[in-house]
Design a protein around this motif. Structure first.
Motif, PDB file in Angstrom:
ATOM      1  N   THR A   1      11.937  -3.773   5.379  1.00  0.00           N
ATOM      2  CA  THR A   1      12.339  -4.765   4.371  1.00  0.00           C
ATOM      3  C   THR A   1      13.046  -5.960   5.018  1.00  0.00           C
TER       4      THR A   1
ATOM      5  N   CYS B   1       4.252  -5.956  -0.244  1.00  0.00           N
ATOM      6  CA  CYS B   1       4.107  -4.585  -0.738  1.00  0.00           C
ATOM      7  C   CYS B   1       2.640  -4.375  -1.103  1.00  0.00           C
TER       8      CYS B   1
ATOM      9  N   VAL C   1       4.648   0.398  -4.505  1.00  0.00           N
ATOM     10  CA  VAL C   1       5.474   0.190  -3.320  1.00  0.00           C
ATOM     11  C   VAL C   1       6.613  -0.778  -3.629  1.00  0.00           C
ATOM     12  N   ARG C   2       6.325  -1.830  -4.376  1.00  0.00           N
ATOM     13  CA  ARG C   2       7.393  -2.771  -4.741  1.00  0.00           C
ATOM     14  C   ARG C   2       8.484  -2.062  -5.545  1.00  0.00           C
TER      15      ARG C   2
END
Length: 367
Positions: free
Chosen positions: A128, A135, A140-141
């Protein structure tokens, strides 16, 4: 632009394939593409498509790898890339440590891609650290926002993985020669309702659930034949034996074939009546299910992860509750009676993924 992507190795997998796809797109648009990795069988293809490869042992999970930080910083200063793209945790740490000591006014812009639902810890948080964080799905986000709430939401962008419709065209049919060989190898499939589970043979991919689904269909009088396409990891051979024993105890040795690893998965899915995803853990994206949908094959899957997003767009009736074997068997039974097919207008294309990724690079450079 000059873009450096860094990942552990170039052998096989979604991260590797994505790196080649972005390298190809950069070269096609007149940019410079460099990939740093420990090498692998895909290097030849990468270089034939116009990218440069720099081999460094950035794959090793060892404190000795910290010696590469200075090597990478010197390399970045020499190459003067516009963008560095981090694609995996160990090389991301090494590249980030090299990058952060460079002059903030002149150093490259930093992009990272979160390819998976990694274990949540300080080590994984490196993915990150990009000035922009890609993403590979909304799943995933959501994972990043939940587990790393201090990461600015403005840094996150969703770019779904994509397939090339020229390689996976809707209605794809294998060549006659392939079909003839397939029929010679698997004569028992003639006249059967063929249901295929692709994926590495490991517990979370759901092979045991799949066996139960096939058993339910057989009990319902459907002339079903299940295909398990994939191989076990060398360290997971015990589970592979469990799969074979479960098939035998269920009396399904004549109704389920363990096909092993195949390079012709597209063709196998094309001659299947339905493709199944029984993953008990959510897939970060699930490229194989998208490949099946792209060629027009119905997919029934547990409703979570990236596959949920694909089915939402292309075949909503393919979603069943996670772990609900009865619902999955029932859906396949319905499709046996009245075949269903996904929407043909697939938004998850390779071209979209490439264009959106290059737009992220350009946006950072403009900023």
């Amino acid at each position: 632009m000059k873009v450096i992507q860094i990942l552990p190795e170039l052998n096989a997998g979604g991260v590797e394939r994505g790196s080649l796809e972005i390298g190809r797109a950069l070269v096609a648009r007149g940019h410079s593409s460099i990939v740093i990795s420990n090498g692998g069988r895909l290097v030849e293809q990468l270089e034939s498509e116009g990218s440069r490869h720099i081999q460094l042992p950035v794959h090793r999970k060892s404190l000795l790898s910290l010696k590469l930080v200075g090597v990478l910083r010197a390399l970045f200063l020499k190459e003067q890339p516009d963008v560095i793209h981090l694609r995996s945790r160990v090389p991301a740490w090494l590249a980030w440590l090299a990058w952060r000591k460079m002059d903030p006014l002149t150093r490259p812009r930093l992009v990272s891609t979160v390819h998976g639902l990694y274990s949540v810890n300080f080590y994984s948080k490196i993915m990150t650290r990009g000035e922009k964080v890609i993403c590979v799905s909304e799943t995933v986000r959501d994972y990043v926002k939940k587990h790393y709430p201090d990461v600015s939401a403005g840094k996150l962008c969703v770019i779904h993985r994509g397939v090339d419709p020229s390689q996976y065209p809707y209605g794809y049919a294998p060549e006659t020669e392939w079909l003839q060989q397939w029929e010679r190898d698997y004569p028992d499939l003639s006249g059967k309702y063929v249901v295929t589970l692709p994926g590495r043979i490991t517990r979370w991919k759901g092979q045991l659930d799949f066996i139960e689904v096939v058993a339910r269909l057989k009990e319902g009088g459907i002339p079903v034949h299940g295909l398990i396409v994939g191989e076990p990891h060398p360290k997971k051979l015990e589970f592979f034996e469990e799969v074979k024993q479960t098939i035998s105890e269920a009396g399904l040795k004549e109704h389920i074939s363990l096909v092993g690893h195949r390079s012709d998965l597209r063709e196998i899915m094309a001659v299947s009546d339905a493709v199944v995803s029984c993953s008990t853990d959510p897939e970060a994206f699930g490229r194989v299910s998208l490949e099946a949908l792209s060629i027009g094959k119905p997919v029934v899957a547990y409703d979570h992860g990236g596959v949920h997003e694909q089915l939402d767009a292309l075949l909503p009736e393919g979603k069943v509750p996670v772990g609900d074997i009865t619902a999955m068997a029932s859906r396949l039974n319905d499709w046996y009676q009245a075949p269903h097919h996904p929407e043909q207008d697939n938004p998850f294309t390779l071209e979209n993924m490439q264009s959106q990724t290059l737009s992220v690079y350009e946006e950072l450079l403009r900023a």
